[in-house]
Design a protein around this motif. Structure first.
Motif, short mmCIF file in Angstrom:
data_model
loop_
_atom_site.label_atom_id
_atom_site.label_comp_id
_atom_site.label_asym_id
_atom_site.label_seq_id
_atom_site.Cartn_x
_atom_site.Cartn_y
_atom_site.Cartn_z
N GLN A 3 63.87 44.15 9.74
CA GLN A 3 64.01 43.21 10.93
C GLN A 3 65.43 42.76 11.13
O GLN A 3 65.87 42.68 12.06
CB GLN A 3 63.04 41.97 10.84
CG GLN A 3 61.65 42.29 10.93
CD GLN A 3 60.70 41.18 10.48
OE1 GLN A 3 61.12 40.14 10.37
NE2 GLN A 3 59.37 41.63 10.33
N GLY A 4 66.25 42.76 10.12
CA GLY A 4 67.69 42.30 10.01
C GLY A 4 68.32 43.62 10.74
O GLY A 4 69.38 43.37 11.58
N LEU A 5 68.14 44.67 10.36
CA LEU A 5 68.74 45.83 10.73
C LEU A 5 68.49 46.27 12.28
O LEU A 5 69.06 47.16 13.12
CB LEU A 5 68.45 47.24 10.06
CG LEU A 5 68.92 46.86 8.61
CD1 LEU A 5 68.23 48.07 7.58
CD2 LEU A 5 70.54 47.30 8.45
N THR A 52 65.08 52.43 11.82
CA THR A 52 65.06 51.91 10.24
C THR A 52 63.45 52.35 9.77
O THR A 52 62.45 52.45 10.45
CB THR A 52 65.11 50.43 10.18
OG1 THR A 52 66.55 50.31 10.46
CG2 THR A 52 65.00 50.21 8.69
N ARG A 53 63.33 52.87 8.55
CA ARG A 53 61.96 53.27 7.82
C ARG A 53 61.88 52.20 6.71
O ARG A 53 62.76 52.20 5.81
CB ARG A 53 61.97 54.70 7.81
CG ARG A 53 60.59 55.06 7.11
CD ARG A 53 60.45 56.47 6.88
NE ARG A 53 59.37 56.83 5.84
CZ ARG A 53 59.17 57.87 5.31
NH1 ARG A 53 60.37 58.90 5.58
NH2 ARG A 53 57.83 58.38 4.60
N VAL A 54 60.73 51.64 6.55
CA VAL A 54 60.58 50.95 5.39
C VAL A 54 59.73 51.75 4.51
O VAL A 54 58.80 52.43 4.80
CB VAL A 54 59.54 49.69 5.49
CG1 VAL A 54 60.47 48.64 6.85
CG2 VAL A 54 58.44 50.08 6.35
N SER A 63 63.37 35.30 5.26
CA SER A 63 64.39 34.96 6.37
C SER A 63 65.68 35.36 5.83
O SER A 63 66.75 35.70 6.38
CB SER A 63 64.41 33.39 6.54
OG SER A 63 63.17 32.94 7.35
N ALA A 64 65.95 34.94 4.55
CA ALA A 64 67.11 35.33 3.77
C ALA A 64 67.62 36.74 3.78
O ALA A 64 68.76 37.45 4.20
CB ALA A 64 67.30 34.79 2.11
N LEU A 65 66.21 37.62 3.60
CA LEU A 65 66.41 39.14 3.74
C LEU A 65 66.88 39.60 5.37
O LEU A 65 67.55 40.57 5.13
CB LEU A 65 65.08 39.64 3.15
CG LEU A 65 65.11 39.68 1.50
CD1 LEU A 65 63.64 40.00 1.19
CD2 LEU A 65 66.07 40.68 0.80
N GLN A 66 66.20 38.90 6.03
CA GLN A 66 66.48 39.26 7.44
C GLN A 66 67.87 39.10 7.85
O GLN A 66 68.59 39.90 8.32
CB GLN A 66 65.64 38.55 8.38
CG GLN A 66 64.13 38.88 8.24
CD GLN A 66 63.15 37.87 9.21
OE1 GLN A 66 63.74 37.17 9.86
NE2 GLN A 66 62.06 37.68 8.86
#
Length: 389
Positions: free
Chosen positions: A39-41, A46-48, A367-370
């Motif tokens: 989400q942040g990228l 992007t692929r998860v 949220s921090a990871l975003q």
């Protein structure tokens, strides 16, 4: 010459980002972590690709890639005197089951009102999970070994599978614990071996540590499970006694995974040890994804000297580098002593400790990871060569 020009053109076709983190222990699983980074990228392609290494959350990562059906079951307590618990294993179809050790005997199963005491912890509930899978018709077992709160060598789970353990002339009652290993006199695994006859059992270990010695289960992981320094020798001798009674050499890399349960299952049930992160990487198609990606982002809650013992960030970085992709590390905390190896292994690293300060809820970590994903996008998406953090 035409072939050489074609090769250079192929090299420039790399594009997109892969988010392949492990879980951030105690806060978010790998699926949530991968989605947060992605989400942040955004809006970058992007692929998860959630990862696992056999520890907690590995089953979720496999489910995200392979599908499957969760089977719930009631379990006994992992801690003597503790409450019964609920556990589950993943039915992957075709009579194949994934059992995660941390579902039955994770350190987190100890109530916060009790100090950790691995001498009172048992892997018995993990054996109950395995019994449930076998009773449901599974003929292929994959057992994720990591994230444990036990150091009983897997004796508890072997007891749940029908093993008999004797001390002072009597059969020990369930559940057997690591403290019981120190007085153990004999054991009988006839029923265990009968149950595993014709069963394929793969042991996905999250570390490469041996069972015994300075790199073994007690020396390396005893403290984080609650052992005091003065207890190390006693519990080490308990595992040594257990290995002698098992009649098998405890000399394979990975035998020390899950408090030595890897050894117990290998020697007692005929399991085959493999590196957990490599197994999961194969299942989710990590190498293929890395072969076409420009950047691969991996991470975990804490990067320290144990990470290179087979944890997800190390395995992902090795795969990405072998495939020619750049790799970034996002970690909740980084042990400063590991910075030299991080700079050798990763093209960029980012520590979340500042973002995670005073945050304990899963939503805060996500949220921090975003935000970490956003920083990676801003700092790396157009950087050639990559920037230093």
């Amino acid at each position: 010459m035409k072939f050489a020009r074609h090769s250079r053109r192929l090299m420039h076709t790399r594009s997109g980002w892969i988010c392949a983190p492990d879980s951030f222990k105690g806060t978010v699983d790998s699926v949530t972590a991968a989605r947060g980074l992605a989400q942040g990228l955004h809006p970058l392609p992007t692929r998860v690709l959630p990862m696992g290494d056999g520890g907690e959350g590995t089953a979720l990562a496999i489910e995200a890639s392979q599908g499957g059906r969760w089977v719930n079951t009631s379990l006994g307590p992992a801690r003597l005197g503790g409450p019964p618990q609920k556990g589950r294993w993943l039915d992957l179809g075709n009579r194949c089951a994934f059992v995660e050790f941390a579902q039955g005997a994770a350190l987190e199963t100890v109530p916060s009102t009790h100090p950790p005491d691995p001498g009172k912890m048992s892997s018995h509930p993990v054996g109950e999970l395995i019994c449930s899978a076998l009773d449901s018709g599974a003929r292929r077992l994959v057992i994720g070994l990591g994230g444990s709160g036990t150091v009983d060598g897997g004796a508890g789970l072997l007891q749940a599978l029908g093993g008999r353990f004797q001390a002072a002339g009597t059969t020990l009652r369930a559940p057997i614990t690591a403290s019981d290993l120190q007085i153990l006199e004999s054991l009988d695994l006839t029923e265990v071996r009968r149950r595993f006859r014709g069963i394929s059992c793969t042991l996905a270990a999250d570390v490469v540590n041996p069972l015994l010695g300075p790199q073994g289960a007690i020396a390396q992981y005893g403290a984080q499970k609650g052992l005091r320094p003065e207890e190390f020798v006693r519990f080490e001798e308990g595992l040594r006694r257990f290995s002698r009674l098992m009649g098998a050499k405890a000399d394979q890399p990975g035998d020390g995974a899950a408090g030595g349960a890897a050894f117990g299952l290998r020697a007692g049930a005929g399991g085959t040890l493999v590196a957990g992160a490599q197994l999961v990487g194969t299942l989710v198609g990590l190498q293929e994804a890395c072969s076409s990606a420009e950047w691969v982002v991996t991470g975990e809650g804490r990067y320290d000297d144990q990470t290179r013992q087979g944890k997800v960030p190390w395995a992902v970085a090795r795969c990405a580098r072998a495939c020619g992709a750049k790799v970034a590390l996002v970690a909740g905390q980084i042990d400063p002593a590991t910075l030299p190896e991080i700079k050798r292994m990763f093209d960029f690293h980012l520590e979340l400790s500042g973002c995670l300060k005073d945050v304990t809820a899963s939503s805060g970590t996500e949220s921090a990871l975003q935000e970490a994903g956003r920083q990676l996008r801003v700092r790396l998406a157009s950087s050639k060569p990559p920037l230093e953090p």
